[in-house]
Scaffold this motif. Structure first.
Motif, mmCIF file in Angstrom:
data_model
loop_
_atom_site.group_PDB
_atom_site.id
_atom_site.type_symbol
_atom_site.label_atom_id
_atom_site.label_comp_id
_atom_site.label_asym_id
_atom_site.label_seq_id
_atom_site.Cartn_x
_atom_site.Cartn_y
_atom_site.Cartn_z
ATOM 1 N N LEU A 17 -5.772 9.204 -5.911
ATOM 2 C CA LEU A 17 -5.550 9.175 -4.469
ATOM 3 C C LEU A 17 -6.629 8.374 -3.754
ATOM 4 O O LEU A 17 -6.359 7.694 -2.763
ATOM 5 N N ARG A 18 -7.868 8.465 -4.251
ATOM 6 C CA ARG A 18 -8.973 7.716 -3.633
ATOM 7 C C ARG A 18 -8.693 6.217 -3.682
ATOM 8 O O ARG A 18 -8.865 5.498 -2.687
ATOM 9 N N ILE B 284 0.763 4.359 -2.748
ATOM 10 C CA ILE B 284 0.635 5.784 -2.410
ATOM 11 C C ILE B 284 1.787 6.589 -3.009
ATOM 12 O O ILE B 284 1.590 7.687 -3.548
ATOM 13 N N ALA C 282 -5.707 4.828 -4.266
ATOM 14 C CA ALA C 282 -4.439 4.528 -3.593
ATOM 15 C C ALA C 282 -4.638 4.359 -2.097
ATOM 16 O O ALA C 282 -4.112 3.423 -1.486
ATOM 17 N N PHE C 283 -5.412 5.252 -1.487
ATOM 18 C CA PHE C 283 -5.602 5.228 -0.041
ATOM 19 C C PHE C 283 -6.667 4.221 0.396
ATOM 20 O O PHE C 283 -6.866 4.031 1.598
ATOM 21 N N THR D 276 -11.521 -2.550 1.540
ATOM 22 C CA THR D 276 -10.803 -1.972 0.403
ATOM 23 C C THR D 276 -11.575 -2.179 -0.896
ATOM 24 O O THR D 276 -11.742 -1.257 -1.696
ATOM 25 N N ILE E 131 -5.375 1.558 2.803
ATOM 26 C CA ILE E 131 -4.868 1.932 4.120
ATOM 27 C C ILE E 131 -5.755 1.419 5.259
ATOM 28 O O ILE E 131 -5.244 0.877 6.253
ATOM 29 N N PRO F 31 0.809 -1.228 0.000
ATOM 30 C CA PRO F 31 0.000 0.000 0.000
ATOM 31 C C PRO F 31 0.835 1.268 0.000
ATOM 32 O O PRO F 31 0.487 2.253 -0.665
ATOM 33 N N ILE F 32 1.958 1.251 0.732
ATOM 34 C CA ILE F 32 2.830 2.419 0.716
ATOM 35 C C ILE F 32 3.379 2.641 -0.688
ATOM 36 O O ILE F 32 3.480 3.775 -1.170
#
Length: 361
Positions: A159-160, A140, A162-163, A193, A166, A136-137
Protein backbone atom coordinates in the motif's frame (compact mmCIF):
# COMPACT_ATOMS: atom_id res chain seq x y z
CA UNK A 1 8.24 36.79 -14.08
CA UNK A 2 6.98 35.30 -17.35
CA UNK A 3 5.42 31.88 -16.64
CA UNK A 4 7.42 30.31 -19.47
CA UNK A 5 10.73 31.43 -17.92
CA UNK A 6 9.54 30.19 -14.53
CA UNK A 7 8.65 26.78 -15.97
CA UNK A 8 12.05 26.49 -17.64
CA UNK A 9 13.84 27.23 -14.36
CA UNK A 10 11.56 24.82 -12.52
CA UNK A 11 12.28 21.99 -14.98
CA UNK A 12 16.03 22.63 -14.78
CA UNK A 13 15.75 22.25 -11.01
CA UNK A 14 13.73 19.08 -11.60
CA UNK A 15 16.55 17.65 -13.71
CA UNK A 16 18.99 18.26 -10.86
CA UNK A 17 16.68 16.63 -8.31
CA UNK A 18 15.99 13.67 -10.59
CA UNK A 19 19.74 13.19 -11.04
CA UNK A 20 20.26 13.16 -7.26
CA UNK A 21 17.43 10.64 -6.74
CA UNK A 22 18.74 8.44 -9.54
CA UNK A 23 22.20 8.44 -7.94
CA UNK A 24 20.73 6.92 -4.77
CA UNK A 25 18.41 4.56 -6.62
CA UNK A 26 21.35 3.02 -8.49
CA UNK A 27 22.23 1.10 -5.32
CA UNK A 28 18.86 -0.71 -5.29
CA UNK A 29 19.77 -3.38 -7.88
CA UNK A 30 18.47 -6.17 -5.67
CA UNK A 31 14.96 -4.73 -5.81
CA UNK A 32 12.52 -6.57 -8.08
CA UNK A 33 11.61 -4.38 -11.02
CA UNK A 34 14.91 -2.49 -10.91
CA UNK A 35 15.16 -2.37 -14.72
CA UNK A 36 11.61 -1.02 -15.02
CA UNK A 37 12.51 1.62 -12.45
CA UNK A 38 15.24 2.73 -14.86
CA UNK A 39 12.61 3.38 -17.53
CA UNK A 40 10.65 5.51 -15.07
CA UNK A 41 13.73 7.68 -14.58
CA UNK A 42 14.44 7.78 -18.32
CA UNK A 43 10.98 9.06 -19.25
CA UNK A 44 10.95 11.43 -16.27
CA UNK A 45 14.15 13.00 -17.61
CA UNK A 46 12.63 13.11 -21.10
CA UNK A 47 9.46 14.75 -19.79
CA UNK A 48 11.45 17.49 -18.06
CA UNK A 49 13.60 18.11 -21.14
CA UNK A 50 10.58 18.12 -23.43
CA UNK A 51 8.73 20.61 -21.24
CA UNK A 52 11.75 22.89 -21.41
CA UNK A 53 11.58 22.60 -25.19
CA UNK A 54 7.84 23.30 -25.06
CA UNK A 55 8.34 26.48 -23.03
CA UNK A 56 11.13 27.65 -25.34
CA UNK A 57 8.99 27.10 -28.44
CA UNK A 58 6.15 29.02 -26.78
CA UNK A 59 8.57 31.96 -26.38
CA UNK A 60 10.39 31.83 -29.70
CA UNK A 61 8.32 29.98 -32.29
CA UNK A 62 5.06 31.25 -33.68
CA UNK A 63 4.42 28.07 -35.69
CA UNK A 64 1.55 26.26 -33.96
CA UNK A 65 2.47 22.87 -35.46
CA UNK A 66 5.92 22.86 -33.83
CA UNK A 67 4.50 23.70 -30.42
CA UNK A 68 1.81 21.05 -30.86
CA UNK A 69 4.36 18.33 -31.71
CA UNK A 70 6.48 19.18 -28.67
CA UNK A 71 3.32 19.13 -26.54
CA UNK A 72 2.45 15.68 -27.87
CA UNK A 73 5.93 14.36 -27.01
CA UNK A 74 5.69 15.84 -23.51
CA UNK A 75 2.27 14.28 -22.91
CA UNK A 76 3.51 10.91 -24.12
CA UNK A 77 6.57 11.01 -21.84
CA UNK A 78 4.42 11.65 -18.76
CA UNK A 79 2.06 8.84 -19.72
CA UNK A 80 4.99 6.48 -20.18
CA UNK A 81 6.21 7.32 -16.68
CA UNK A 82 2.93 6.20 -15.13
CA UNK A 83 2.60 3.26 -17.54
CA UNK A 84 5.95 1.91 -16.32
CA UNK A 85 4.97 2.69 -12.73
CA UNK A 86 2.11 0.21 -13.21
CA UNK A 87 4.50 -2.39 -14.69
CA UNK A 88 7.00 -1.78 -11.88
CA UNK A 89 4.39 -2.50 -9.25
CA UNK A 90 3.19 -5.64 -11.05
CA UNK A 91 6.78 -6.91 -11.35
CA UNK A 92 7.82 -6.13 -7.80
CA UNK A 93 4.87 -7.88 -6.19
CA UNK A 94 4.63 -10.78 -8.64
CA UNK A 95 1.29 -10.28 -10.36
CA UNK A 96 1.65 -13.37 -12.52
CA UNK A 97 -1.92 -13.03 -13.79
CA UNK A 98 -0.79 -9.94 -15.69
CA UNK A 99 0.24 -11.82 -18.80
CA UNK A 100 2.45 -10.32 -21.47
CA UNK A 101 -0.47 -9.20 -23.63
CA UNK A 102 -2.08 -7.50 -20.64
CA UNK A 103 1.10 -5.61 -19.81
CA UNK A 104 1.90 -4.58 -23.35
CA UNK A 105 -1.53 -3.90 -24.84
CA UNK A 106 -4.42 -3.60 -22.40
CA UNK A 107 -2.40 -1.55 -19.92
CA UNK A 108 -1.26 0.71 -22.76
CA UNK A 109 -4.78 1.85 -23.70
CA UNK A 110 -4.61 5.07 -21.59
CA UNK A 111 -1.24 5.81 -23.19
CA UNK A 112 -2.76 5.47 -26.65
CA UNK A 113 -5.70 7.68 -25.64
CA UNK A 114 -3.30 10.37 -24.41
CA UNK A 115 -1.48 10.28 -27.74
CA UNK A 116 -4.74 10.63 -29.66
CA UNK A 117 -5.94 13.41 -27.36
CA UNK A 118 -2.78 15.45 -27.82
CA UNK A 119 -2.94 15.05 -31.59
CA UNK A 120 -6.58 15.96 -32.12
CA UNK A 121 -7.41 18.18 -29.13
CA UNK A 122 -5.96 21.64 -28.77
CA UNK A 123 -6.53 21.77 -25.02
CA UNK A 124 -4.91 18.43 -24.34
CA UNK A 125 -3.55 19.05 -20.87
CA UNK A 126 -6.78 18.48 -18.95
CA UNK A 127 -7.41 15.28 -20.87
CA UNK A 128 -3.83 14.19 -20.16
CA UNK A 129 -4.22 14.78 -16.44
CA UNK A 130 -7.46 12.81 -16.24
CA UNK A 131 -6.12 9.90 -18.28
CA UNK A 132 -2.93 9.69 -16.21
CA UNK A 133 -5.04 9.05 -13.11
CA UNK A 134 -5.92 5.65 -14.60
CA UNK A 135 -2.47 4.23 -13.93
CA UNK A 136 -2.17 5.10 -10.21
CA UNK A 137 -5.76 3.98 -9.68
CA UNK A 138 -4.88 0.72 -11.42
CA UNK A 139 -1.95 0.25 -9.05
CA UNK A 140 -4.15 0.85 -6.00
CA UNK A 141 -6.74 -1.64 -7.27
CA UNK A 142 -3.95 -4.20 -7.73
CA UNK A 143 -2.65 -3.53 -4.21
CA UNK A 144 -6.07 -3.96 -2.64
CA UNK A 145 -6.89 -6.99 -4.78
CA UNK A 146 -3.78 -8.98 -3.88
CA UNK A 147 -3.63 -8.55 -0.15
CA UNK A 148 -1.78 -11.15 1.89
CA UNK A 149 -4.05 -11.85 4.85
CA UNK A 150 -1.14 -13.46 6.68
CA UNK A 151 1.44 -10.70 6.33
CA UNK A 152 0.76 -7.25 7.76
CA UNK A 153 4.26 -6.08 6.76
CA UNK A 154 3.83 -7.06 3.12
CA UNK A 155 0.44 -5.35 2.95
CA UNK A 156 1.91 -2.16 4.41
CA UNK A 157 4.75 -2.18 1.87
CA UNK A 158 2.34 -2.83 -0.99
CA UNK A 159 0.00 0.00 0.00
CA UNK A 160 2.89 2.37 0.75
CA UNK A 161 4.29 1.98 -2.75
CA UNK A 162 0.84 1.93 -4.38
CA UNK A 163 -0.22 5.23 -2.80
CA UNK A 164 3.13 6.89 -3.46
CA UNK A 165 1.90 8.02 -6.88
CA UNK A 166 -1.22 9.74 -5.51
CA UNK A 167 0.54 12.97 -4.37
CA UNK A 168 2.05 13.25 -7.84
CA UNK A 169 -1.32 13.01 -9.53
CA UNK A 170 -2.94 15.46 -7.11
CA UNK A 171 -0.13 17.96 -7.55
CA UNK A 172 -0.42 17.63 -11.33
CA UNK A 173 -4.15 18.36 -11.23
CA UNK A 174 -4.69 20.80 -8.35
CA UNK A 175 -1.85 23.29 -8.85
CA UNK A 176 -2.56 23.94 -12.56
CA UNK A 177 -6.20 24.56 -11.60
CA UNK A 178 -5.15 27.05 -8.91
CA UNK A 179 -2.60 28.67 -11.20
CA UNK A 180 -4.20 28.77 -14.65
CA UNK A 181 -1.30 30.82 -15.96
CA UNK A 182 0.40 27.66 -17.14
CA UNK A 183 2.60 26.51 -14.27
CA UNK A 184 3.52 22.89 -14.91
CA UNK A 185 4.45 20.72 -11.94
CA UNK A 186 4.04 17.14 -13.19
CA UNK A 187 7.75 16.36 -12.89
CA UNK A 188 7.75 17.65 -9.32
CA UNK A 189 5.01 15.15 -8.54
CA UNK A 190 7.06 12.40 -10.14
CA UNK A 191 10.08 13.37 -8.05
CA UNK A 192 7.96 13.24 -4.89
CA UNK A 193 6.79 9.75 -5.87
CA UNK A 194 10.36 8.57 -6.47
CA UNK A 195 11.46 10.09 -3.15
CA UNK A 196 8.72 8.17 -1.31
CA UNK A 197 9.82 5.04 -3.15
CA UNK A 198 13.46 5.61 -2.16
CA UNK A 199 12.53 6.08 1.51
CA UNK A 200 10.49 2.87 1.33
CA UNK A 201 13.47 0.97 -0.11
CA UNK A 202 15.84 2.36 2.50
CA UNK A 203 13.49 1.25 5.27
CA UNK A 204 13.30 -2.24 3.77
CA UNK A 205 17.10 -2.45 3.57
CA UNK A 206 17.40 -1.36 7.21
CA UNK A 207 15.30 -4.30 8.41
CA UNK A 208 16.80 -7.00 6.16
CA UNK A 209 19.93 -9.01 6.89
CA UNK A 210 22.25 -8.73 3.88
CA UNK A 211 23.81 -12.18 4.23
CA UNK A 212 20.64 -14.29 4.47
CA UNK A 213 18.05 -11.85 3.05
CA UNK A 214 15.88 -12.60 6.08
CA UNK A 215 14.44 -9.77 8.16
CA UNK A 216 16.86 -8.82 10.96
CA UNK A 217 16.26 -8.01 14.63
CA UNK A 218 14.69 -4.65 13.73
CA UNK A 219 12.33 -6.43 11.36
CA UNK A 220 11.51 -8.92 14.11
CA UNK A 221 10.68 -6.12 16.53
CA UNK A 222 8.28 -4.66 13.95
CA UNK A 223 6.64 -8.06 13.43
CA UNK A 224 6.19 -8.55 17.16
CA UNK A 225 4.57 -5.13 17.49
CA UNK A 226 2.18 -6.03 14.68
CA UNK A 227 1.33 -9.36 16.33
CA UNK A 228 0.72 -7.66 19.67
CA UNK A 229 -1.50 -5.04 18.02
CA UNK A 230 -3.47 -7.81 16.32
CA UNK A 231 -3.81 -9.70 19.62
CA UNK A 232 -5.05 -6.58 21.43
CA UNK A 233 -7.49 -5.90 18.62
CA UNK A 234 -9.30 -9.23 18.42
CA UNK A 235 -8.12 -11.28 21.46
CA UNK A 236 -9.00 -14.37 19.44
CA UNK A 237 -5.59 -15.71 18.56
CA UNK A 238 -2.02 -15.62 19.75
CA UNK A 239 1.35 -16.52 18.21
CA UNK A 240 4.34 -18.78 18.76
CA UNK A 241 7.97 -17.73 18.98
CA UNK A 242 10.36 -20.46 17.80
CA UNK A 243 14.03 -19.89 18.66
CA UNK A 244 16.49 -21.68 16.36
CA UNK A 245 20.23 -22.13 16.82
CA UNK A 246 22.69 -24.05 14.64
CA UNK A 247 24.50 -26.98 16.26
CA UNK A 248 28.30 -26.88 16.18
CA UNK A 249 28.42 -23.74 14.04
CA UNK A 250 31.78 -22.82 15.55
CA UNK A 251 33.18 -26.07 14.17
CA UNK A 252 32.33 -24.95 10.63
CA UNK A 253 34.12 -21.60 11.02
CA UNK A 254 37.14 -23.07 12.79
CA UNK A 255 37.58 -26.00 10.41
CA UNK A 256 36.65 -24.67 6.97
CA UNK A 257 36.61 -20.90 7.42
CA UNK A 258 34.05 -18.14 7.62
CA UNK A 259 33.12 -18.40 3.94
CA UNK A 260 31.76 -21.89 4.58
CA UNK A 261 30.10 -20.60 7.73
CA UNK A 262 28.32 -17.95 5.70
CA UNK A 263 27.23 -20.56 3.17
CA UNK A 264 25.81 -22.71 5.95
CA UNK A 265 23.88 -19.72 7.33
CA UNK A 266 22.40 -19.02 3.90
CA UNK A 267 21.33 -22.64 3.50
CA UNK A 268 19.66 -22.67 6.92
CA UNK A 269 17.97 -19.33 6.22
CA UNK A 270 16.60 -20.69 2.94
CA UNK A 271 15.07 -23.69 4.71
CA UNK A 272 13.63 -21.62 7.55
CA UNK A 273 12.15 -19.07 5.14
CA UNK A 274 10.61 -21.81 2.99
CA UNK A 275 9.02 -23.62 5.92
CA UNK A 276 7.86 -20.41 7.60
CA UNK A 277 6.29 -19.08 4.41
CA UNK A 278 4.48 -22.38 3.86
CA UNK A 279 2.97 -22.11 7.35
CA UNK A 280 2.00 -18.41 7.18
CA UNK A 281 4.88 -17.48 9.47
CA UNK A 282 8.00 -15.33 9.20
CA UNK A 283 11.65 -16.26 9.77
CA UNK A 284 14.23 -13.77 11.10
CA UNK A 285 17.97 -13.76 11.66
CA UNK A 286 18.42 -12.71 15.25
CA UNK A 287 22.21 -12.53 15.00
CA UNK A 288 25.14 -14.91 14.49
CA UNK A 289 23.76 -18.41 14.00
CA UNK A 290 20.53 -17.61 15.85
CA UNK A 291 17.19 -17.42 14.06
CA UNK A 292 13.62 -16.76 15.14
CA UNK A 293 10.34 -17.88 13.58
CA UNK A 294 7.16 -16.02 14.53
CA UNK A 295 3.86 -17.61 13.58
CA UNK A 296 0.79 -15.63 12.64
CA UNK A 297 -1.52 -18.11 14.38
CA UNK A 298 -1.46 -20.29 17.47
CA UNK A 299 -3.12 -23.36 16.01
CA UNK A 300 -2.66 -26.56 17.97
CA UNK A 301 0.67 -28.25 17.23
CA UNK A 302 1.58 -25.59 14.64
CA UNK A 303 5.00 -24.88 16.19
CA UNK A 304 5.80 -28.60 16.48
CA UNK A 305 4.78 -29.04 12.84
CA UNK A 306 7.14 -26.25 11.75
CA UNK A 307 10.03 -27.75 13.74
CA UNK A 308 9.47 -31.16 12.17
CA UNK A 309 9.38 -29.69 8.67
CA UNK A 310 12.59 -27.72 9.29
CA UNK A 311 14.41 -30.87 10.46
CA UNK A 312 13.14 -32.86 7.50
CA UNK A 313 14.20 -30.24 4.94
CA UNK A 314 17.62 -29.77 6.56
CA UNK A 315 18.25 -33.48 6.07
CA UNK A 316 17.91 -32.89 2.33
CA UNK A 317 20.39 -29.99 2.30
CA UNK A 318 23.74 -30.76 0.68
CA UNK A 319 26.47 -28.91 2.57
CA UNK A 320 29.60 -31.10 2.98
CA UNK A 321 30.15 -34.84 2.82
CA UNK A 322 31.86 -34.76 6.21
CA UNK A 323 29.40 -32.47 8.00
CA UNK A 324 25.61 -32.36 8.29
CA UNK A 325 23.84 -29.16 9.28
CA UNK A 326 21.63 -29.53 12.33
CA UNK A 327 19.75 -26.98 14.42
CA UNK A 328 18.08 -26.98 17.81
CA UNK A 329 14.73 -25.26 18.38
CA UNK A 330 12.74 -24.00 21.34
CA UNK A 331 9.08 -22.94 21.47
CA UNK A 332 7.18 -20.35 23.51
CA UNK A 333 3.53 -19.31 23.17
CA UNK A 334 2.42 -15.74 23.89
CA UNK A 335 -0.24 -15.79 26.59
CA UNK A 336 -1.31 -12.15 26.42
CA UNK A 337 0.42 -11.27 29.71
CA UNK A 338 4.10 -12.18 29.51
CA UNK A 339 6.43 -9.35 28.40
CA UNK A 340 8.08 -9.99 25.05
CA UNK A 341 11.57 -10.01 26.59
CA UNK A 342 10.46 -12.80 28.90
CA UNK A 343 8.77 -14.65 26.03
CA UNK A 344 12.03 -14.65 24.08
CA UNK A 345 13.87 -15.89 27.17
CA UNK A 346 11.39 -18.75 27.47
CA UNK A 347 11.98 -19.72 23.84
CA UNK A 348 15.75 -19.56 24.42
CA UNK A 349 15.39 -21.67 27.56
CA UNK A 350 13.45 -24.29 25.64
CA UNK A 351 16.13 -24.16 22.94
CA UNK A 352 19.00 -24.78 25.35
CA UNK A 353 17.07 -27.62 26.99
CA UNK A 354 16.88 -29.22 23.53
CA UNK A 355 20.64 -28.75 23.09
CA UNK A 356 21.33 -30.41 26.46
CA UNK A 357 19.20 -33.39 25.49
CA UNK A 358 21.18 -33.76 22.23
CA UNK A 359 24.50 -33.71 24.12
CA UNK A 360 23.39 -36.54 26.40
CA UNK A 361 22.11 -38.75 23.60
Amino acid sequence: MNSNFFNIQFELLSLVLLSILYFFHRGQKEIKGYKILGYIYLFSFMAALTNIAYQITALTVSEVAVSHIVSWVYASMLSLVWFFWLLFFAEKFGFKQFKLISKKLISAIPLLLVSLATIFLSKFRNVLLVLNIIYPIGVIVMALYKRNKNSIRENEERLRIAFAAIPAVLISIIIPCLLPGGFCCSTFGIELTLLILLVSFQHDKAVVDRLTNLPNRYGMDEEIEEQLAQYRRDQSDSFYVIACDMDNFKTINDTWGHAEGDRALRLVAKVLNSVADRNNSTAFRNGGDEFIIITDKSERNLAEKICEQVEQELEQVSFRDDFTIRISMGIALYDGITPISELLKRADGSLYDAKKIKKHT
